[in-house]
Motif scaffolding. Structure first.
Motif, PDB file in Angstrom:
ATOM      1  N   SER A  59       0.707  -1.196   0.049  1.00  0.00           N
ATOM      2  CA  SER A  59      -0.069   0.045   0.212  1.00  0.00           C
ATOM      3  C   SER A  59       0.786   1.311   0.081  1.00  0.00           C
ATOM      4  N   ILE A  60       0.270   2.405  -0.161  1.00  0.00           N
ATOM      5  CA  ILE A  60       1.052   3.454  -0.319  1.00  0.00           C
ATOM      6  C   ILE A  60       1.818   3.788   0.964  1.00  0.00           C
ATOM      7  N   LYS A  61       1.252   3.150   2.103  1.00  0.00           N
ATOM      8  CA  LYS A  61       1.968   3.380   3.370  1.00  0.00           C
ATOM      9  C   LYS A  61       3.406   2.944   3.356  1.00  0.00           C
ATOM     10  N   GLY A 111      -5.308   0.663   9.692  1.00  0.00           N
ATOM     11  CA  GLY A 111      -5.041  -0.820   9.136  1.00  0.00           C
ATOM     12  C   GLY A 111      -3.702  -0.703   8.347  1.00  0.00           C
ATOM     13  N   ASN A 112      -3.453  -0.109   6.996  1.00  0.00           N
ATOM     14  CA  ASN A 112      -2.451  -0.013   6.291  1.00  0.00           C
ATOM     15  C   ASN A 112      -0.997   0.604   6.889  1.00  0.00           C
ATOM     16  N   LEU A 113      -1.196   1.645   7.759  1.00  0.00           N
ATOM     17  CA  LEU A 113      -0.142   2.231   8.501  1.00  0.00           C
ATOM     18  C   LEU A 113       0.625   1.237   9.193  1.00  0.00           C
ATOM     19  N   GLY A 138      -7.053   9.954   3.377  1.00  0.00           N
ATOM     20  CA  GLY A 138      -7.717   9.694   4.732  1.00  0.00           C
ATOM     21  C   GLY A 138      -7.304  11.061   5.824  1.00  0.00           C
ATOM     22  N   VAL A 139      -6.504  10.744   6.478  1.00  0.00           N
ATOM     23  CA  VAL A 139      -5.849  11.926   7.426  1.00  0.00           C
ATOM     24  C   VAL A 139      -5.085  12.874   6.585  1.00  0.00           C
ATOM     25  N   GLY A 140      -4.418  12.755   5.247  1.00  0.00           N
ATOM     26  CA  GLY A 140      -4.002  13.466   4.282  1.00  0.00           C
ATOM     27  C   GLY A 140      -2.406  13.454   4.400  1.00  0.00           C
ATOM     28  N   GLY A 141      -1.818  12.615   5.080  1.00  0.00           N
ATOM     29  CA  GLY A 141      -0.274  12.377   5.138  1.00  0.00           C
ATOM     30  C   GLY A 141       0.098  11.881   3.708  1.00  0.00           C
ATOM     31  N   GLY A 142      -0.270  11.030   3.529  1.00  0.00           N
ATOM     32  CA  GLY A 142      -0.018  10.187   2.086  1.00  0.00           C
ATOM     33  C   GLY A 142      -0.113  11.198   0.923  1.00  0.00           C
ATOM     34  N   PRO A 143      -1.356  11.587   0.638  1.00  0.00           N
ATOM     35  CA  PRO A 143      -1.957  12.305  -0.649  1.00  0.00           C
ATOM     36  C   PRO A 143      -1.310  13.378  -0.480  1.00  0.00           C
ATOM     37  N   GLY A 144      -0.923  14.227   0.810  1.00  0.00           N
ATOM     38  CA  GLY A 144      -0.329  15.391   1.167  1.00  0.00           C
ATOM     39  C   GLY A 144       0.985  15.446   0.601  1.00  0.00           C
ATOM     40  N   THR A 184      -4.076   3.078  -3.890  1.00  0.00           N
ATOM     41  CA  THR A 184      -3.138   2.991  -2.755  1.00  0.00           C
ATOM     42  C   THR A 184      -2.954   1.745  -2.301  1.00  0.00           C
ATOM     43  N   GLY A 185      -3.742   0.738  -2.521  1.00  0.00           N
ATOM     44  CA  GLY A 185      -3.490  -0.482  -1.795  1.00  0.00           C
ATOM     45  C   GLY A 185      -4.139  -1.657  -2.504  1.00  0.00           C
ATOM     46  N   GLY A 186      -3.889  -2.758  -1.895  1.00  0.00           N
ATOM     47  CA  GLY A 186      -4.455  -4.237  -2.529  1.00  0.00           C
ATOM     48  C   GLY A 186      -3.926  -5.395  -2.401  1.00  0.00           C
TER      49      GLY A 186
HETATM   50  C1  LIG Z   1      -3.870   5.435   4.286  1.00  0.00           C
HETATM   51  C2  LIG Z   1      -4.405   5.072   3.083  1.00  0.00           C
HETATM   52  C3  LIG Z   1      -4.865   6.205   2.192  1.00  0.00           C
HETATM   53  C4  LIG Z   1      -4.728   7.748   2.425  1.00  0.00           C
HETATM   54  O1  LIG Z   1      -3.855   8.006   3.374  1.00  0.00           O
HETATM   55  P1  LIG Z   1      -3.735   9.265   4.310  1.00  0.00           P
HETATM   56  O2  LIG Z   1      -2.223   9.435   4.988  1.00  0.00           O
HETATM   57  O3  LIG Z   1      -4.581   8.507   5.453  1.00  0.00           O
HETATM   58  O4  LIG Z   1      -4.487  10.143   4.028  1.00  0.00           O
HETATM   59  C5  LIG Z   1      -5.182   5.960   0.759  1.00  0.00           C
HETATM   60  N1  LIG Z   1      -5.599   4.556   0.457  1.00  0.00           N
HETATM   61  C6  LIG Z   1      -5.268   3.646   1.289  1.00  0.00           C
HETATM   62  C7  LIG Z   1      -5.339   2.270   0.766  1.00  0.00           C
HETATM   63  C8  LIG Z   1      -4.746   3.831   2.599  1.00  0.00           C
HETATM   64  O5  LIG Z   1      -4.404   2.902   3.477  1.00  0.00           O
END
Ligand SMILES: *Cc1c(COP(=O)(O)O)cnc(C)c1O
Length: 430
Positions: free
Chosen positions: A102-104, A155-157, A265-271, A411-413
């Motif tokens: 995932s993006i995390k 979950g993913n982080l 979500g909270v913004g960290g990844g996309p931000g 971002t995940g899968g």
């Molecule tokens: C965490 C997450 C996001 C968004 O990232 P944020 O940092 O929470 O905004 C998007 N897609 C997936 C699958 C994620 O796990």
């Protein structure tokens, strides 16, 4: 909030009325401006991105050895042929990122590597010119086991931080919100990670995680809402994407700009990715976030310019969505402020639409993404449907949209168990 307070806000920010009715919306950021002006106000710069990229490269020998990787932690840029009849559409496949799918795997892993370096430099156990593959020696794991990592997650982080931290030898505690999928908790426990399950949503899990960490010495809290390190780990994607576009011979220009759609979500990844892209492509990239209609926390924070002051629950929204990775009720203020003038806009998407995208990606492209990861497609749909030029500080014409390169960030899968994915697909058929 009481009715009177809510009505005051609706008068000031009319889009809130639709938001409160769970209607999908597209919000164009009125503060969106030229990247040069916006970027120079920030306290970090592209040299911090380059610094992060160098750090990742120092750890590359360790990552290869520990996870049997045969390349860097990067995802493919996949052309989705025939997705749209006129415009070029690509998928940035972070669902396939190595190590945690995932993006995390960008921000989360980066932050733990940075912390590891900090500790080992301090104790004179590692030097910048060493071959970092020595970190897979047991002596390092035994040393790092004296230190604890704490993180809160939907979950993913947790998955990303848990996997890398356990591999390095740290003790790890993951505070999961009630949204977290069972399989993510099971996987972490199988790696020896301590999973603490909360009955509350993500924001409360962050408060609990931080409290637990602050009460102990030698405990490091990964602060998803405020961490510049996480943010820089994500931002590196901008440098990487530049190379990938070059390799594919794709030219980015005023006539053919980049449009990038990222679930939020909270913004960290996309931000972080938005910031990184702006540093690299400037005014030739336009970034759109997408959030669930039931959890539009970043839209709420940015449109009211109050950032983390209110949660979606304060506006009577329930923060319940199948997009578990996006089930966040209160946005990061740090991120909201940072992208205040860099983000083009935010669209919202319904759960049913996510399932339609999920089915289409499986049927047409054999790509398996989790619901959260499909949100970007809604942004693409919204933009491709524009039939008039968009006027803000930037003018974005329908011709530019048609001739542009569109990148949907998946971002995940890849870690989702087969049975869970089949359930999603079945639900999509219904
Ligand atoms: C965490 C997450 C996001 C968004 O990232 P944020 O940092 O929470 O905004 C998007 N897609 C997936 C699958 C994620 O796990």
């Amino acid at each position: 909030m009481n009715v009177e307070q809510i009505n005051k806000w609706i008068n000031k920010v009319p889009i809130l009325e639709k938001l409160m009715a769970y209607n999908p919306v597209f919000w164009m950021n009125p503060n969106y401006t030229y990247s040069h002006n916006a970027l120079k106000k920030l306290s970090f710069s592209i040299s911090d991105m380059i610094d992060a990229e160098s750090r990742l490269m120092r750890f590359q020998p360790f990552l290869e050895k520990a996870f049997d990787l045969d390349g860097i932690i990067e995802s493919p840029l996949i052309e989705l042929e025939e997705y749209h009849k006129e415009s070029k559409v690509f998928l940035k496949g972070d669902h396939a990122l190595p190590i945690s799918g995932s993006i995390k795997a960008r921000g989360g892993i980066y932050e733990i590597l940075r912390y590891t370096e900090q500790i080992l430099f301090k104790y004179d156990l590692l030097h910048i010119n060493d071959d970092y593959s020595i970190l897979s020696n047991e002596s390092y794991q035994r040393f790092l086991n004296k230190f604890e990592i704490v993180v809160s997650s939907t979950g993913n982080l947790g998955l990303s931080i848990g996997i890398i931290s356990a591999k390095l030898g740290f003790k790890v505690y993951v505070h999961m919100s009630h949204d977290a999928m069972q399989w993510k908790k099971d996987m972490l426990r199988s790696l020896g990670v301590h999973v603490i399950e909360h009955t509350s949503d993500y924001s409360q899990a962050v408060i609990e995680g931080r409290k637990a960490s602050d009460s102990k010495e030698n405990s490091y809290f990964v602060d998803d809402e405020n961490s510049i390190n996480l943010f820089m780990g994500y931002a590196v994607a901008g440098l990487r994407l530049r190379n990938q576009l070059k390799d594919k011979g794709l030219n980015v220009s005023k006539e053919s700009p980049l449009f990038v759609y990222i679930p939020c979500g909270v913004g960290g990844g996309p931000g972080g990715i938005c910031y990184g892209l702006k540093e690299v492509f400037g005014d030739l990239v336009h970034v759109i976030f997408v959030e669930p209609t039931h959890a539009p926390c970043m839209l709420l924070g940015m449109a009211t310019e109050t950032h983390d002051e209110f949660s979606v629950q304060d506006f009577n929204l329930d923060n319940i969505t199948i997009a578990d990775g996006l089930a966040v009720g209160r946005a990061s203020k740090f991120v909201g402020k940072t992208i205040e003038e860099l983000l083009f806009g935010i669209a919202t998407v319904e759960d049913d639409e996510l399932l339609i995208y999920l089915k289409r990606l499986v049927d047409q492209y054999e790509l398996y993404l989790e619901p959260s990861a499909l949100a970007g497609f809604k942004g693409l749909d919204v933009l491709l449907k524009q039939d008039v030029d968009l006027y803000g500080n930037h003018v974005i014409t329908t011709t530019q949209i048609k001739n542009g390169t569109h990148i949907v960030w998946s971002t995940g899968g890849n870690m989702v168990p087969k049975g869970v994915m089949e359930k999603y697909y079945e639900n999509a058929n219904k």
